[in-house]
Design an enzyme around this catalytic site. Sequence first.
Site, PDB file in Angstrom:
ATOM      1  N   HIS A  96       0.855  -1.195   0.000  1.00 18.81           N
ATOM      2  CA  HIS A  96       0.000   0.000   0.000  1.00 18.81           C
ATOM      3  C   HIS A  96       0.889   1.243   0.000  1.00 18.81           C
ATOM      4  O   HIS A  96       1.967   1.250   0.599  1.00 18.81           O
ATOM      5  CB  HIS A  96      -0.915  -0.011   1.226  1.00 18.81           C
ATOM      6  CG  HIS A  96      -1.949   1.067   1.163  1.00 18.81           C
ATOM      7  ND1 HIS A  96      -1.669   2.371   1.521  1.00 18.81           N
ATOM      8  CD2 HIS A  96      -3.226   1.051   0.753  1.00 18.81           C
ATOM      9  CE1 HIS A  96      -2.749   3.109   1.334  1.00 18.81           C
ATOM     10  NE2 HIS A  96      -3.711   2.334   0.869  1.00 18.81           N
ATOM     11  N   GLU A 168      -3.939   2.593  -7.152  1.00 20.87           N
ATOM     12  CA  GLU A 168      -4.306   3.692  -6.264  1.00 20.87           C
ATOM     13  C   GLU A 168      -3.403   4.894  -6.540  1.00 20.87           C
ATOM     14  O   GLU A 168      -2.275   4.950  -6.031  1.00 20.87           O
ATOM     15  CB  GLU A 168      -4.142   3.268  -4.808  1.00 20.87           C
ATOM     16  CG  GLU A 168      -5.026   2.099  -4.417  1.00 20.87           C
ATOM     17  CD  GLU A 168      -5.310   2.098  -2.920  1.00 20.87           C
ATOM     18  OE1 GLU A 168      -6.494   2.067  -2.575  1.00 20.87           O
ATOM     19  OE2 GLU A 168      -4.369   2.153  -2.125  1.00 20.87           O
TER      20      GLU A 168
HETATM   21  O1  LIG Z   1      -6.583   1.537   0.538  1.00 20.59           O
HETATM   22  C1  LIG Z   1      -7.370   2.462   0.342  1.00 20.59           C
HETATM   23  C2  LIG Z   1      -6.924   3.694  -0.216  1.00 20.59           C
HETATM   24  O2  LIG Z   1      -5.766   4.143   0.385  1.00 20.59           O
HETATM   25  C3  LIG Z   1      -7.976   4.724  -0.447  1.00 20.59           C
HETATM   26  O3  LIG Z   1      -8.248   5.482   0.681  1.00 20.59           O
HETATM   27  P1  LIG Z   1      -9.438   6.567   0.600  1.00 20.59           P
HETATM   28  O4  LIG Z   1     -10.629   5.817   0.085  1.00 20.59           O
HETATM   29  O5  LIG Z   1      -9.608   7.051   1.988  1.00 20.59           O
HETATM   30  O6  LIG Z   1      -8.984   7.614  -0.369  1.00 20.59           O
END
Ligand SMILES: O=C[C@H](O)COP(=O)(O)O
Length: 250
Positions: A96, A168
């Site tokens: 991540h 992401e």
């Molecule tokens: O793992 C999830 C992501 O980091 C997205 O986070 P978010 O939905 O708070 O932008």
Amino acid sequence: MGRIALIAANWKMYKTPAEAKAFTDAFLPLVAGHTRDQIALFPSVTSLATVVEAVKGSNVAAGLQNMHFAEEGAYTGETSALMLKAVGATHTLIGHSERRQYFAETDEIVNKKLHTALRHGIVPVVCIGEVLAEREAGLTADVLKTQITGAFAGITAEAATPIVIAYEPVWAIGTGKTATPEMAVEAHKIIRAEVAKLLGSGIAVNVRILYGGSVKPENASALLNEEEIDGALVGGASLKPDSFAAIVKY
Ligand SMILES: O=C[C@H](O)COP(=O)(O)O
């Protein structure tokens, strides 16, 4: 295409076991009988056993947000694949962007973790994505290709089937700035083409690529109805049962 979407909740460093249990008590009835998509919750380590117990027999899976690559050893603060499995969890996030940013995880470490997860039959969700400066410099495709190549080093097509990828864009995480469906689709196509180059088109056609970055009930359907987008990895909007259930039912 026939790829079953995975809608995943990354709770990050939120929720005690009691809060996790309150979530599952409210959430499971909201998604009971929902078979169109797979659903997974990624709680903190201390809430994992509670969540595994709560989702037993349901249509929801549970996993860790991070896992060490070693089988066991003197790695203070870390959690192994065997520990994950002993609790009854089935999935793990790997690489991540917050692990990369705050805990110095490199593509090499991501690669080692991916090998370990596959060896132990754990479903790995490999996270990749560019930072804003890279996007603005026109480097998004290069960054994604480098991250995929690094993560997949030494992975064979035979072993790769369980792998899930999460795209992401770092600039969209927790910022409220979502990539447009067009931007996400473009990135997913680059990733899928790179997977095809490394592992063959059979794997590339079937690998699920999730989008993550400020996914909310309001934007979920525009993103998830794109054929290239095979699910979502949701942070902030996954912390409330009704909001995450609305995303699941996009
Ligand atoms: O793992 C999830 C992501 O980091 C997205 O986070 P978010 O939905 O708070 O932008």
